[in-house]
Design an enzyme around this catalytic site. Structure first.
Site, PDB file in Angstrom:
ATOM      1  N   THR A  94      -7.996  18.524  10.631  1.00  0.00           N
ATOM      2  CA  THR A  94      -8.017  17.150  10.133  1.00  0.00           C
ATOM      3  C   THR A  94      -9.388  16.507  10.322  1.00  0.00           C
ATOM      4  O   THR A  94      -9.714  15.533   9.650  1.00  0.00           O
ATOM      5  CB  THR A  94      -6.891  16.339  10.798  1.00  0.00           C
ATOM      6  N   VAL A 259       0.235  31.520  11.804  1.00  0.00           N
ATOM      7  CA  VAL A 259       0.933  31.968  13.013  1.00  0.00           C
ATOM      8  C   VAL A 259       2.417  31.672  12.876  1.00  0.00           C
ATOM      9  O   VAL A 259       2.812  30.566  12.490  1.00  0.00           O
ATOM     10  CB  VAL A 259       0.336  31.285  14.254  1.00  0.00           C
ATOM     11  N   HIS A 546      -2.037   9.002  12.827  1.00  0.00           N
ATOM     12  CA  HIS A 546      -2.494   9.397  14.160  1.00  0.00           C
ATOM     13  C   HIS A 546      -1.358   9.936  15.034  1.00  0.00           C
ATOM     14  O   HIS A 546      -1.165   9.454  16.146  1.00  0.00           O
ATOM     15  CB  HIS A 546      -3.134   8.202  14.882  1.00  0.00           C
ATOM     16  N   HIS A 589      -9.216   4.997  17.217  1.00  0.00           N
ATOM     17  CA  HIS A 589      -8.853   6.160  16.401  1.00  0.00           C
ATOM     18  C   HIS A 589      -9.066   7.412  17.248  1.00  0.00           C
ATOM     19  O   HIS A 589     -10.037   7.498  17.995  1.00  0.00           O
ATOM     20  CB  HIS A 589      -9.693   6.182  15.128  1.00  0.00           C
ATOM     21  N   PRO A 590      -8.190   8.401  17.113  1.00  0.00           N
ATOM     22  CA  PRO A 590      -8.104   9.404  18.174  1.00  0.00           C
ATOM     23  C   PRO A 590      -9.085  10.567  18.167  1.00  0.00           C
ATOM     24  O   PRO A 590      -9.176  11.295  19.150  1.00  0.00           O
ATOM     25  CB  PRO A 590      -6.676   9.954  18.002  1.00  0.00           C
ATOM     26  N   GLN A 591      -9.831  10.784  17.075  1.00  0.00           N
ATOM     27  CA  GLN A 591     -10.540  12.065  17.042  1.00  0.00           C
ATOM     28  C   GLN A 591     -11.558  12.217  18.175  1.00  0.00           C
ATOM     29  O   GLN A 591     -11.705  13.305  18.732  1.00  0.00           O
ATOM     30  CB  GLN A 591     -11.145  12.365  15.685  1.00  0.00           C
TER      31      GLN A 591
HETATM   32  C1  LIG Z   1      -5.956  11.098   6.309  1.00  0.00           C
HETATM   33  C2  LIG Z   1      -6.330  10.999   7.772  1.00  0.00           C
HETATM   34  C3  LIG Z   1      -7.368  10.162   8.164  1.00  0.00           C
HETATM   35  C4  LIG Z   1      -7.720  10.067   9.513  1.00  0.00           C
HETATM   36  N1  LIG Z   1      -8.789   9.313   9.852  1.00  0.00           N
HETATM   37  C5  LIG Z   1      -9.210   9.297  11.131  1.00  0.00           C
HETATM   38  C6  LIG Z   1     -10.390   8.599  11.485  1.00  0.00           C
HETATM   39  O1  LIG Z   1     -11.072   8.014  10.644  1.00  0.00           O
HETATM   40  N2  LIG Z   1     -10.773   8.592  12.797  1.00  0.00           N
HETATM   41  C7  LIG Z   1     -10.036   9.238  13.762  1.00  0.00           C
HETATM   42  O2  LIG Z   1     -10.415   9.177  14.940  1.00  0.00           O
HETATM   43  N3  LIG Z   1      -8.916   9.921  13.444  1.00  0.00           N
HETATM   44  C8  LIG Z   1      -8.501   9.981  12.148  1.00  0.00           C
HETATM   45  N4  LIG Z   1      -7.393  10.705  11.816  1.00  0.00           N
HETATM   46  C9  LIG Z   1      -6.666  11.416  12.884  1.00  0.00           C
HETATM   47  C10 LIG Z   1      -7.457  12.611  13.465  1.00  0.00           C
HETATM   48  O3  LIG Z   1      -8.202  13.256  12.460  1.00  0.00           O
HETATM   49  C11 LIG Z   1      -6.473  13.582  14.128  1.00  0.00           C
HETATM   50  O4  LIG Z   1      -5.752  12.896  15.118  1.00  0.00           O
HETATM   51  C12 LIG Z   1      -7.165  14.778  14.783  1.00  0.00           C
HETATM   52  O5  LIG Z   1      -8.105  15.342  13.916  1.00  0.00           O
HETATM   53  C13 LIG Z   1      -6.120  15.804  15.189  1.00  0.00           C
HETATM   54  O6  LIG Z   1      -6.744  16.944  15.728  1.00  0.00           O
HETATM   55  P1  LIG Z   1      -5.892  18.210  16.194  1.00  0.00           P
HETATM   56  O7  LIG Z   1      -6.836  19.163  16.786  1.00  0.00           O
HETATM   57  O8  LIG Z   1      -4.750  17.754  17.021  1.00  0.00           O
HETATM   58  O9  LIG Z   1      -5.215  18.793  14.866  1.00  0.00           O
HETATM   59  P2  LIG Z   1      -5.879  19.306  13.503  1.00  0.00           P
HETATM   60  O10 LIG Z   1      -7.298  18.922  13.413  1.00  0.00           O
HETATM   61  O11 LIG Z   1      -4.983  18.846  12.418  1.00  0.00           O
HETATM   62  O12 LIG Z   1      -5.832  20.897  13.630  1.00  0.00           O
HETATM   63  C14 LIG Z   1      -4.678  21.676  13.513  1.00  0.00           C
HETATM   64  C15 LIG Z   1      -5.057  22.965  12.807  1.00  0.00           C
HETATM   65  O13 LIG Z   1      -4.042  23.938  13.043  1.00  0.00           O
HETATM   66  C16 LIG Z   1      -3.794  24.648  11.843  1.00  0.00           C
HETATM   67  N5  LIG Z   1      -2.434  25.189  11.914  1.00  0.00           N
HETATM   68  C17 LIG Z   1      -1.277  24.494  12.012  1.00  0.00           C
HETATM   69  N6  LIG Z   1      -0.234  25.332  12.061  1.00  0.00           N
HETATM   70  C18 LIG Z   1      -0.747  26.581  12.003  1.00  0.00           C
HETATM   71  C19 LIG Z   1      -0.168  27.871  12.025  1.00  0.00           C
HETATM   72  N7  LIG Z   1       1.144  28.050  12.105  1.00  0.00           N
HETATM   73  N8  LIG Z   1      -0.988  28.955  11.946  1.00  0.00           N
HETATM   74  C20 LIG Z   1      -2.331  28.805  11.860  1.00  0.00           C
HETATM   75  N9  LIG Z   1      -2.924  27.587  11.826  1.00  0.00           N
HETATM   76  C21 LIG Z   1      -2.150  26.497  11.912  1.00  0.00           C
HETATM   77  C22 LIG Z   1      -3.984  23.588  10.767  1.00  0.00           C
HETATM   78  O14 LIG Z   1      -4.181  24.166   9.494  1.00  0.00           O
HETATM   79  C23 LIG Z   1      -5.185  22.809  11.299  1.00  0.00           C
HETATM   80  O15 LIG Z   1      -6.387  23.372  10.847  1.00  0.00           O
HETATM   81  C24 LIG Z   1      -7.001  10.811  10.488  1.00  0.00           C
HETATM   82  C25 LIG Z   1      -5.960  11.654  10.091  1.00  0.00           C
HETATM   83  C26 LIG Z   1      -5.630  11.759   8.741  1.00  0.00           C
HETATM   84  C27 LIG Z   1      -4.522  12.701   8.336  1.00  0.00           C
END
Ligand SMILES: Cc1cc2nc3c(=O)[nH]c(=O)nc-3n(C[C@H](O)[C@H](O)[C@H](O)COP(=O)(O)OP(=O)(O)OC[C@H]3O[C@@H](n4cnc5c(N)ncnc54)[C@H](O)[C@@H]3O)c2cc1C
Length: 610
Positions: A94, A259, A546, A589-591
């Site tokens: 994301t 996975v 989020h 915002h959480p990133q």
């Molecule tokens: C449209 C949108 C806008 C946003 N804007 C902001 C912003 O401006 N600022 C901010 O701080 N946050 C924002 N966020 C939130 C932020 O981006 C997320 O909270 C953060 O990126 C989540 O990170 P993560 O590592 O938990 O998951 P992710 O970054 O989603 O990573 C999970 C990964 O695991 C992979 N995956 C899942 N299941 C499987 C599987 N079974 N096998 C193999 N791979 C798999 C996925 O394909 C993905 O690549 C936004 C979110 C969205 C959807």
């Protein structure tokens, strides 16, 4: 990088090349004696314009090749509407598809306009959001320890022009200067609209910057963005953590590899260990297995980390039994504690006119300037309850929590209630968008030729809690997302007060005196009573995307899924490192927080295996 599928055994297997996953993989592979495998079901699309051009960011959310398109189950709290929930499905996850806002607004206050302070990092109250993690029982997780990792993950770069315009200078106490993610300020803004917003906020008691000595955490800011200033391109975990390290011989990325299950076995002492991971190559359909010599780290995000856990036999026994899955760890917290995600009053995109988009694209490609080179909003405010709700009303709201949760057994809700009483943590985000930005659920379009501003209202610490669970034993069926939107009455009540606050803001100088506002379009002058506003909220409410909490870091007896070392209870070598471990929302915002968690998590793994 290698994509050699014949290598079947690695020290570490990272599931999901997302925001957190690529931090973990890149940090662990710094040790050349360690092998790291990453499995990602999406492809690497960093070269596509929507990914790297900041202004095209919102398009990603509707593109199937990079986005998993979740829809919640119908939500009774909002007239049985489903809410669309895109999640990144690509290298970078994301972070490659999101809206780029990057910052710990509260902790890293950015002074704007006429405020002058050099000391921004020690605002006492600002640390509360992160200290809350420790208060919930997670030793070592607090502002102090996380600050090191926030700094490690980022480089704050501002040009002299930006510094002068916004009055912002990197502060070495709180800003990183050498980390992989580039953080910068907007390159385009409308000074009149922003200035009016800040001044009106200030008239309402929401100051441009907090007083560092009294812990007042309210404030209005210029947001920062994850954009590399050179070239004006997105800075994501893909570009910042993976691309520079992809030639490492010990780092192996498999894309289009979904996975399906973690292979868990008991050792002679009865301990449960993750032996490996099963995945399916999406292009060939081939089923494969990779083995972990040390650890498996789940980084699949707040919706799919719980799915993989449940498919692997870890979770609520009733749910696993329903799908014929053997119960290996009885862990009812899996997939629970999904806070209703901060709702929005208005959202979506400004660049609807194709001619404008083309002109802006031309400008972007010419000199990397213009609307597409930057983030959209350049003025935001984060506001504690007492600044927008009267004291009597706050008392009523707090009493209503007691009525709705008589047992008060949920430690996260208890903490949130304490935070309301203490009134130190902002509860409302107001982001100024210089555009027509209604949620698409209202089905409205702007009148051609007219100009609009929109306020995006985000509740920062909602009380409603939902779930994500498997609804089939088939790993290719998406899990069922049920955020229980507005299930907790207090969320709706605060939303009503937020809208009333914005109306008061628009009657405050300079808005009121400068003739900026012609008329209120949404909700519109006919919507005046509390019941009318509630009805509007039920029609219009959206999410800011989020999700967290579905594999919460909490004591096991409080519904925790991972302990303070991010290890899953009842296992020896299986961790979760992604947004799902956050048990409560942090303001903003959480990133940036996900990056810091991933940096700290990587250190915890390295220290544990040294
Ligand atoms: C449209 C949108 C806008 C946003 N804007 C902001 C912003 O401006 N600022 C901010 O701080 N946050 C924002 N966020 C939130 C932020 O981006 C997320 O909270 C953060 O990126 C989540 O990170 P993560 O590592 O938990 O998951 P992710 O970054 O989603 O990573 C999970 C990964 O695991 C992979 N995956 C899942 N299941 C499987 C599987 N079974 N096998 C193999 N791979 C798999 C996925 O394909 C993905 O690549 C936004 C979110 C969205 C959807």
């Amino acid at each position: 990088m290698s994509t050699d599928a014949s290598v079947q055994s690695f020290d570490y297997i990272v599931v999901g090349a997302g925001t957190a996953g690529l931090v973990v993989a890149s940090r662990l592979s710094e040790d050349v004696n360690t092998t790291v495998c990453i499995l990602e079901r999406g492809q690497n699309l960093v070269e596509t314009p929507e990914m790297y051009i900041p202004g095209l960011r919102t398009r990603n959310a509707f593109m199937n090749d990079r986005t998993e398109r979740f829809n919640t189950v119908p939500q009774p709290g909002i007239k049985n509407r489903s809410i669309y929930h895109p999640r990144g499905k690509t290298v970078g996850g994301t972070s490659s598809t999101n809206s780029l806002i990057f910052g710990r607004f509260v902790q890293n206050a950015l002074p704007v306009l006429d405020e002058k302070t050099d000391d921004l990092s020690n605002d006492r109250g600002h640390t509360d959001d992160y200290d809350a993690l420790e208060r919930l029982g997670n030793k070592g997780w607090n502002w102090e320890t996380l600050l090191e990792y926030f700094k490690k993950s980022e480089s704050f770069t501002v040009t002299p022009e930006q510094s002068e315009k916004f009055g912002v200078h990197p502060d070495l106490k709180s800003d990183g200067t050498t980390g992989p993610i580039s953080k910068t300020l907007p390159t385009w803004n409308n000074p009149t609209l922003d200035g009016t917003f800040f001044e009106a906020m200030s008239s309402m008691g929401i100051l441009h910057t907090t007083n560092p000595f009294n812990g007042d955490i309210s404030g209005s800011w210029v947001p920062s963005y994850a954009i590399r200033p050179t070239g004006a391109v997105r800075s994501s975990s893909a570009t910042a953590y993976y691309e520079p390290n992809k030639d490492r011989k010990n780092l192996h990325l498999f894309t289009r590899a979904q996975v399906t299950r973690i292979i868990l076995e008991r050792d002679q002492s009865g301990g449960l260990f993750a032996k490996g991971v099963q995945y399916q190559e999406l292009d060939s359909g081939r089923r494969c297995t990779v083995y972990a010599k040390r650890e498996v780290i789940l980084c699949a995000g707040a919706f799919q980390t719980p799915q993989i856990l449940e498919l692997s036999g870890i979770g609520n026994p009733q749910i696993l039994q329903a799908y014929g899955i053997e119960i290996l760890v009885d862990l009812p917290g899996v997939g629970k504690n999904l806070p209703e995600i901060p709702p929005h009053f208005e959202t979506v995109d400004v660049l609807l006119d194709p001619t404008t988009v083309q002109a802006e694209l031309d400008q972007y490609h010419k000199d990397r300037t213009g609307l597409l080179a930057t983030g959209l909003s350049s003025a935001m405010a984060f506001i504690p309850l007492s600044k927008f709700i009267g004291l009597e009303r706050i008392k009523q709201l707090i009493e209503s929590i007691e009525t709705q949760d008589p047992d008060g057994h949920d430690s996260t809700l208890k903490l949130q209630k304490e935070q309301l009483v203490e009134d130190r943590v902002p509860q409302l985000e107001v982001a100024l968008v210089p555009a027509f930005f209604p949620t698409f659920y209202l089905g409205l379009t702007p009148e051609p030729g007219k100009r609009y501003i929109s306020f995006l209202l985000g509740l920062q610490h909602t009380f409603s809690r939902g779930t994500v669970h498997i609804c089939s034993p088939d790993p290719f069926t998406l899990p069922s997302v049920n955020p229980n939107t507005l299930n907790h009455n207090i969320d709706l009540e605060i939303m009503v007060d937020s809208i009333k606050f914005c109306r008061r803001l628009l009657q405050t100088p300079p808005y009121e005196s400068q003739d900026i506002i012609v008329k209120e379009v949404i909700p519109g002058p006919n919507v005046q009573t509390d019941d009318g506003i509630k009805d509007f909220v039920r029609d219009a409410l959206d999410t800011i995307y989020h999700p967290i909490g579905t594999a919460s870091m909490l004591p096991r007896e409080d519904g925790g899924v991972v302990d303070a070392s991010l290890k899953i209870y009842g296992t020896m070598n299986l961790r979760v490192i992604d947004a799902s471990v956050l048990p409560v929302h942090v303001t903003g915002h959480p990133q940036a927080t996900v990056y810091a968690i991933a940096e700290r998590g990587s250190d915890l793994i390295r220290k544990a295996t040294q």
